[in-house]
Design a protein around this motif. Structure first.
Motif, short mmCIF file in Angstrom:
data_model
loop_
_atom_site.label_atom_id
_atom_site.label_comp_id
_atom_site.label_asym_id
_atom_site.label_seq_id
_atom_site.Cartn_x
_atom_site.Cartn_y
_atom_site.Cartn_z
N SER A 55 0.83 -1.19 0.00
CA SER A 55 0.00 0.00 0.00
C SER A 55 0.88 1.25 0.00
CB SER A 55 -0.92 0.01 1.23
OG SER A 55 -1.61 1.24 1.29
N PRO A 56 1.20 1.78 -1.19
CA PRO A 56 2.05 2.97 -1.26
C PRO A 56 1.46 4.16 -0.52
CG PRO A 56 1.84 1.96 -3.42
CD PRO A 56 0.88 1.25 -2.51
N GLU A 57 0.15 4.22 -0.41
CA GLU A 57 -0.49 5.37 0.24
C GLU A 57 -0.35 5.32 1.77
OE1 GLU A 57 -4.83 7.60 0.48
OE2 GLU A 57 -4.61 5.78 -0.71
N TYR A 58 -0.64 4.17 2.38
CA TYR A 58 -0.64 4.07 3.85
C TYR A 58 0.54 3.29 4.43
CZ TYR A 58 -5.43 5.64 3.34
OH TYR A 58 -6.55 6.36 3.03
N GLY A 59 1.22 2.51 3.60
CA GLY A 59 2.30 1.66 4.08
C GLY A 59 3.39 2.36 4.86
N PRO A 60 4.00 3.43 4.31
CA PRO A 60 5.07 4.12 5.06
C PRO A 60 4.60 4.67 6.41
CG PRO A 60 5.13 4.76 2.76
CD PRO A 60 3.87 3.96 2.95
N ASN A 61 3.38 5.19 6.46
CA ASN A 61 2.85 5.70 7.73
C ASN A 61 2.66 4.58 8.75
OD1 ASN A 61 2.84 8.30 6.86
ND2 ASN A 61 0.65 8.42 6.50
N LEU A 62 2.20 3.42 8.29
CA LEU A 62 2.01 2.29 9.21
C LEU A 62 3.35 1.78 9.73
CD1 LEU A 62 -0.89 0.38 7.46
CD2 LEU A 62 -0.96 1.55 9.66
N VAL A 63 4.38 1.79 8.88
CA VAL A 63 5.71 1.37 9.33
C VAL A 63 6.22 2.34 10.39
CG1 VAL A 63 8.12 1.10 8.63
CG2 VAL A 63 6.31 0.15 7.21
N THR A 121 -2.79 6.22 10.57
CA THR A 121 -3.54 5.09 10.03
C THR A 121 -4.88 5.55 9.45
OG1 THR A 121 -4.88 4.50 11.96
CG2 THR A 121 -2.60 3.73 11.94
N PRO A 122 -5.42 4.78 8.52
CA PRO A 122 -6.74 5.08 7.97
C PRO A 122 -7.87 4.41 8.75
CG PRO A 122 -5.74 3.33 6.70
CD PRO A 122 -4.74 3.73 7.75
N PHE A 123 -7.56 3.84 9.91
CA PHE A 123 -8.53 3.04 10.64
C PHE A 123 -9.13 3.81 11.82
CE2 PHE A 123 -5.22 0.14 8.97
CZ PHE A 123 -5.98 -0.40 7.94
N HIS A 184 0.03 -8.93 10.23
CA HIS A 184 -1.05 -9.91 10.02
C HIS A 184 -2.38 -9.42 10.58
CE1 HIS A 184 1.28 -13.01 8.07
NE2 HIS A 184 2.24 -12.76 8.93
N VAL A 185 -2.36 -8.80 11.74
CA VAL A 185 -3.60 -8.28 12.30
C VAL A 185 -4.14 -7.16 11.41
CG1 VAL A 185 -4.60 -6.98 14.24
CG2 VAL A 185 -3.17 -8.97 14.67
N THR A 186 -3.27 -6.27 10.98
CA THR A 186 -3.69 -5.18 10.09
C THR A 186 -4.21 -5.73 8.77
OG1 THR A 186 -2.06 -3.71 11.09
CG2 THR A 186 -2.94 -3.04 8.97
N ARG A 187 -3.52 -6.69 8.23
CA ARG A 187 -3.88 -7.26 6.92
C ARG A 187 -5.19 -8.02 6.95
NH1 ARG A 187 -5.49 -8.95 2.74
NH2 ARG A 187 -4.41 -10.13 1.17
N TYR A 188 -5.37 -8.85 7.95
CA TYR A 188 -6.51 -9.77 7.92
C TYR A 188 -7.73 -9.30 8.71
CZ TYR A 188 -3.23 -12.77 5.60
OH TYR A 188 -2.32 -13.27 4.70
N PHE A 189 -7.54 -8.40 9.64
CA PHE A 189 -8.69 -7.95 10.44
C PHE A 189 -9.14 -6.54 10.13
CE2 PHE A 189 -6.83 -11.36 13.01
CZ PHE A 189 -7.93 -12.19 13.11
N PHE A 190 -8.29 -5.77 9.43
CA PHE A 190 -8.66 -4.39 9.14
C PHE A 190 -8.65 -4.11 7.65
CE2 PHE A 190 -7.60 -4.32 13.56
CZ PHE A 190 -8.57 -3.51 14.08
N ASP A 191 -8.66 -5.14 6.85
CA ASP A 191 -8.82 -5.05 5.40
C ASP A 191 -7.84 -4.05 4.78
OD1 ASP A 191 -9.94 -5.89 3.06
OD2 ASP A 191 -11.44 -4.31 3.03
N PHE A 192 -6.59 -4.17 5.19
CA PHE A 192 -5.52 -3.35 4.61
C PHE A 192 -4.96 -4.09 3.41
CE2 PHE A 192 -0.88 -2.50 4.60
CZ PHE A 192 -0.93 -1.17 4.24
N MET A 193 -4.81 -3.43 2.28
CA MET A 193 -4.25 -3.97 1.04
C MET A 193 -5.29 -4.62 0.19
SD MET A 193 -0.73 -5.42 2.48
CE MET A 193 -0.80 -5.20 4.23
#
Length: 193
Positions: A55-63, A121-123, A184-193
């Motif tokens: 996710s180029p838009e949110y990925g760097p911020n999440l890192v 985050t966008p969540f 994994h929590v972000t990916r599978y429970f918060f519909d990231f990507m």
């Protein structure tokens, strides 16, 4: 492929050169060192790179969010354990890890994640609180595990142990656990990507 390559294919085929080169003598210890190291330092930390490509838009911020919270957790845990830590978790491996430090870091990291989540985050609020809890708990186990691992590897070698004090491994030990779990929590429970 990213998720299965190291834990499956490297795990299965990494021992082959060891078997061919040296046979059975010391096989388990040699292979387990290599595979444990690969899982922690390569697989665990490689999740950080996957955010930006996914996710180029949110990925760097999440890192950045993950790294800031992991460091806040480590610093608060160290300070509280140093000044107020009475109940050591594993005194033989790391006398600086205490239950008081864990509780203080848990509360502080959760509060900081609640304050920072809208900026990184966008969540929603559920993610803001859960990510602090998750990073605090997994960071604690990462730090504890790497401390025990270092002590086990360096038993009887006080000079080498003192050389390693404060080096990079102590800075990223928590991140080896927080990065994959947070991913994994972000990916599978918060519909990231």
């Amino acid at each position: 492929m990213f998720i299965v390559f190291i834990p499956i294919y490297v795990f299965l085929f990494l021992p082959v050169p060891r078997i061919i080169g040296k046979g059975t003598l010391g096989f388990l210890r040699s292979v387990s060192f290599t595979q444990w190291g690969m899982m922690l330092m390569v697989f665990g930390l490689s999740h950080l790179a996957f955010y930006s490509s996914a996710s180029p838009e949110y990925g760097p911020n999440l890192v950045l969010y993950l790294i800031v919270l992991t460091q806040v957790n480590d610093v608060v845990h160290s300070i509280i354990s140093l000044y107020f830590g009475r109940h050591k978790v594993v005194p033989t491996s790391n006398p600086n890890i205490s239950w008081e430090g864990f509780i203080g870091a848990f509360l502080t990291t959760t509060i900081v994640s609640y304050v920072l989540y809208p900026y990184f985050t966008p969540f929603g609020i559920q993610y803001g609180v859960l990510s602090g809890v998750l990073i605090s708990v997994t960071g604690y186990f990462g730090s504890l595990t790497v401390s025990v691992l270092k002590r086990d590897l360096l038993i009887g070698d006080k000079e080498k142990f003192e050389t390693l004090q404060g080096k990079y491994l102590s800075r990223i030990d928590s991140l080896t656990y927080t990065a994959p779990v947070f991913f994994h929590v972000t990916r599978y429970f918060f519909d990231f990507m």
